[in-house]
Design a protein around this motif. Sequence first.
Motif, PDB file in Angstrom:
ATOM      1  N   ALA A 188     -23.875  24.230  43.174  1.00 28.25           N
ATOM      2  CA  ALA A 188     -24.480  24.222  41.832  1.00 28.25           C
ATOM      3  C   ALA A 188     -24.111  25.486  41.061  1.00 28.25           C
ATOM      4  N   VAL A 189     -24.170  26.642  41.732  1.00 27.45           N
ATOM      5  CA  VAL A 189     -23.785  27.902  41.077  1.00 27.45           C
ATOM      6  C   VAL A 189     -22.343  27.823  40.583  1.00 27.45           C
ATOM      7  N   SER A 190     -21.439  27.297  41.425  1.00 28.35           N
ATOM      8  CA  SER A 190     -20.026  27.181  41.056  1.00 28.35           C
ATOM      9  C   SER A 190     -19.820  26.219  39.887  1.00 28.35           C
ATOM     10  N   THR A 191     -20.509  25.084  39.924  1.00 30.11           N
ATOM     11  CA  THR A 191     -20.397  24.099  38.845  1.00 30.11           C
ATOM     12  C   THR A 191     -20.872  24.686  37.519  1.00 30.11           C
ATOM     13  N   LEU A 192     -21.992  25.379  37.553  1.00 31.27           N
ATOM     14  CA  LEU A 192     -22.517  26.000  36.341  1.00 31.27           C
ATOM     15  C   LEU A 192     -21.556  27.063  35.810  1.00 31.27           C
ATOM     16  N   TYR A 193     -21.004  27.853  36.720  1.00 31.59           N
ATOM     17  CA  TYR A 193     -20.091  28.935  36.318  1.00 31.59           C
ATOM     18  C   TYR A 193     -18.842  28.369  35.638  1.00 31.59           C
ATOM     19  N   LYS A 194     -18.324  27.270  36.170  1.00 30.26           N
ATOM     20  CA  LYS A 194     -17.134  26.649  35.582  1.00 30.26           C
ATOM     21  C   LYS A 194     -17.402  26.149  34.167  1.00 30.26           C
ATOM     22  N   SER A 195     -18.675  25.876  33.865  1.00 33.01           N
ATOM     23  CA  SER A 195     -19.041  25.430  32.517  1.00 33.01           C
ATOM     24  C   SER A 195     -19.536  26.573  31.647  1.00 33.01           C
ATOM     25  N   GLY A 196     -19.326  27.811  32.114  1.00 29.06           N
ATOM     26  CA  GLY A 196     -19.653  28.971  31.298  1.00 29.06           C
ATOM     27  C   GLY A 196     -21.075  29.470  31.419  1.00 29.06           C
ATOM     28  N   LEU A 197     -21.811  28.981  32.425  1.00 33.38           N
ATOM     29  CA  LEU A 197     -23.192  29.409  32.612  1.00 33.38           C
ATOM     30  C   LEU A 197     -23.297  30.251  33.885  1.00 33.38           C
ATOM     31  N   VAL A 198     -23.632  31.526  33.716  1.00 32.32           N
ATOM     32  CA  VAL A 198     -23.781  32.422  34.866  1.00 32.32           C
ATOM     33  C   VAL A 198     -25.218  32.315  35.361  1.00 32.32           C
ATOM     34  N   VAL A 199     -25.378  31.683  36.513  1.00 33.04           N
ATOM     35  CA  VAL A 199     -26.710  31.431  37.074  1.00 33.04           C
ATOM     36  C   VAL A 199     -26.705  31.838  38.543  1.00 33.04           C
ATOM     37  N   GLU A 200     -27.714  32.575  38.951  1.00 29.39           N
ATOM     38  CA  GLU A 200     -27.811  33.025  40.336  1.00 29.39           C
ATOM     39  C   GLU A 200     -28.265  31.867  41.230  1.00 29.39           C
ATOM     40  N   PRO A 201     -28.149  32.006  42.563  1.00 31.64           N
ATOM     41  CA  PRO A 201     -28.561  30.921  43.453  1.00 31.64           C
ATOM     42  C   PRO A 201     -29.993  30.453  43.233  1.00 31.64           C
ATOM     43  N   SER A 202     -30.947  31.384  43.120  1.00 27.87           N
ATOM     44  CA  SER A 202     -32.337  30.986  42.894  1.00 27.87           C
ATOM     45  C   SER A 202     -32.476  30.230  41.578  1.00 27.87           C
ATOM     46  N   GLY A 203     -31.753  30.677  40.572  1.00 30.30           N
ATOM     47  CA  GLY A 203     -31.841  30.072  39.249  1.00 30.30           C
ATOM     48  C   GLY A 203     -31.223  28.695  39.162  1.00 30.30           C
ATOM     49  N   ALA A 204     -30.340  28.370  40.104  1.00 31.87           N
ATOM     50  CA  ALA A 204     -29.625  27.092  40.086  1.00 31.87           C
ATOM     51  C   ALA A 204     -30.299  26.012  40.928  1.00 31.87           C
ATOM     52  N   ALA A 205     -31.414  26.338  41.556  1.00 33.06           N
ATOM     53  CA  ALA A 205     -32.029  25.405  42.521  1.00 33.06           C
ATOM     54  C   ALA A 205     -32.448  24.088  41.876  1.00 33.06           C
ATOM     55  N   ALA A 206     -33.098  24.153  40.715  1.00 29.43           N
ATOM     56  CA  ALA A 206     -33.564  22.919  40.070  1.00 29.43           C
ATOM     57  C   ALA A 206     -32.381  22.037  39.682  1.00 29.43           C
ATOM     58  N   PHE A 207     -31.346  22.657  39.137  1.00 31.57           N
ATOM     59  CA  PHE A 207     -30.120  21.935  38.791  1.00 31.57           C
ATOM     60  C   PHE A 207     -29.500  21.303  40.039  1.00 31.57           C
ATOM     61  N   ALA A 208     -29.473  22.056  41.134  1.00 32.54           N
ATOM     62  CA  ALA A 208     -28.901  21.550  42.387  1.00 32.54           C
ATOM     63  C   ALA A 208     -29.654  20.311  42.872  1.00 32.54           C
ATOM     64  N   ALA A 209     -30.961  20.304  42.715  1.00 34.21           N
ATOM     65  CA  ALA A 209     -31.758  19.154  43.156  1.00 34.21           C
ATOM     66  C   ALA A 209     -31.439  17.909  42.351  1.00 34.21           C
ATOM     67  N   ILE A 210     -31.207  18.097  41.047  1.00 39.03           N
ATOM     68  CA  ILE A 210     -30.896  16.941  40.193  1.00 39.03           C
ATOM     69  C   ILE A 210     -29.524  16.372  40.540  1.00 39.03           C
ATOM     70  N   VAL A 211     -28.504  17.224  40.612  1.00 38.99           N
ATOM     71  CA  VAL A 211     -27.144  16.725  40.861  1.00 38.99           C
ATOM     72  C   VAL A 211     -26.958  16.268  42.307  1.00 38.99           C
ATOM     73  N   SER A 212     -27.853  16.678  43.198  1.00 39.94           N
ATOM     74  CA  SER A 212     -27.790  16.223  44.597  1.00 39.94           C
ATOM     75  C   SER A 212     -28.690  15.020  44.843  1.00 39.94           C
ATOM     76  N   ASN A 213     -29.193  14.447  43.755  1.00 44.51           N
ATOM     77  CA  ASN A 213     -30.017  13.218  43.828  1.00 44.51           C
ATOM     78  C   ASN A 213     -31.279  13.385  44.670  1.00 44.51           C
ATOM     79  N   LYS A 214     -31.907  14.550  44.566  1.00 41.77           N
ATOM     80  CA  LYS A 214     -33.147  14.794  45.312  1.00 41.77           C
ATOM     81  C   LYS A 214     -34.404  14.424  44.515  1.00 41.77           C
ATOM     82  N   ILE A 215     -34.234  14.210  43.203  1.00 38.85           N
ATOM     83  CA  ILE A 215     -35.382  13.876  42.351  1.00 38.85           C
ATOM     84  C   ILE A 215     -35.368  12.373  42.101  1.00 38.85           C
ATOM     85  N   PRO A 216     -36.416  11.653  42.454  1.00 36.64           N
ATOM     86  CA  PRO A 216     -36.408  10.189  42.332  1.00 36.64           C
ATOM     87  C   PRO A 216     -36.600   9.700  40.896  1.00 36.64           C
TER      88      PRO A 216
END
Length: 323
Positions: free
Chosen positions: A269-297
């Motif tokens: 998630a951190v890498s994906t965000l960075y490639k799109s111009g968003l500098v986000v730390e691991p803790s900051g990327a957790a919610a995004f990671a859950a969405i793109v990893s299909n963890k939210i129903p």
Amino acid sequence: MDVDLVDTVTLDLLREARETVRSSPLGVINTPLIPWCQTTLPLNVRCSLHIKLENMQRTGSFKIRGVANQFANRPKGGHFVTMSAGNYGKSFAYASQHYGSKGKVVMPETAPVSRSILIKSFGVEVERVPTNSLMTVVNRCVQEDNMTFLHSYDDLDLIAGHASLGLELLDVIPEPDVVVVCCGGGGLLAGVAAAIKLSGCDKTRIYGVEPEGACTMYKSFIENKPVGMETRSIASGLAPPFAGTLPFELCRRYVEAVVLINDEEIEAAVSTLYKSGLVVEPSGAAAFAAIVSNKIPELEGKNVACVLSGGNIGKDELANFPD
């Protein structure tokens, strides 16, 4: 936990805290909430997604919100001690410098050394200790050095300050279907959830996201009480040794569920965000990671908000992430 304390978290209290945060001399920003379609980020779920850019916040994370409210309600020029893996410590140090307070941050040894150096640059003392010794050292500072402990997540003023994020979110999306927020000790999740639910959004589903190796709130939900554990995760900001008592009670009341992600999903998630111009730390990327990893129903067709909670990551850390 005194249930009365949970009941003191009213919409009036949170609105008052929002005004305190808004007018704080610390310069808290009403951060952008941008539609996914205005980014180049990939999305594998058909939903209307907005991302709240707390990585653009003064001091680089949402923590300044709670700190602004804490310091506004504490004596000026005090001698404070706290525990933090970095982001709270940075905001705490920034506020200490502004208000002319003395400060000390007790940090887990697992936190990046660059965070310690940054916090010291504000004139605040740092002591690095094993994670399971954090509270022992804090208690020593309180008892022997007569410092006042400012908790980095289990504090009413702090949680009320963090709730300003939830109220800002509702200004843009008055009735979100789903809101996804990272969770460490639970201060941000509790504040945002309380703000949204107390504002009348009864149907909004609010999810917390924790790393598998630091899932204190997840385990607290299972055991129906706040618990601690030996925590380890690349997301050091989400790895305190125990869940907060007040955050737990508020999350139990207002949060749908806590979901887990692993460190590999966070790194991606951190890498994906960075490639799109968003500098986000691991803790900051957790919610995004859950969405793109299909963890939210059940996100299909829903209005969804995701908080990118912080962007304090050094070049040395980013170099270790996959391309």
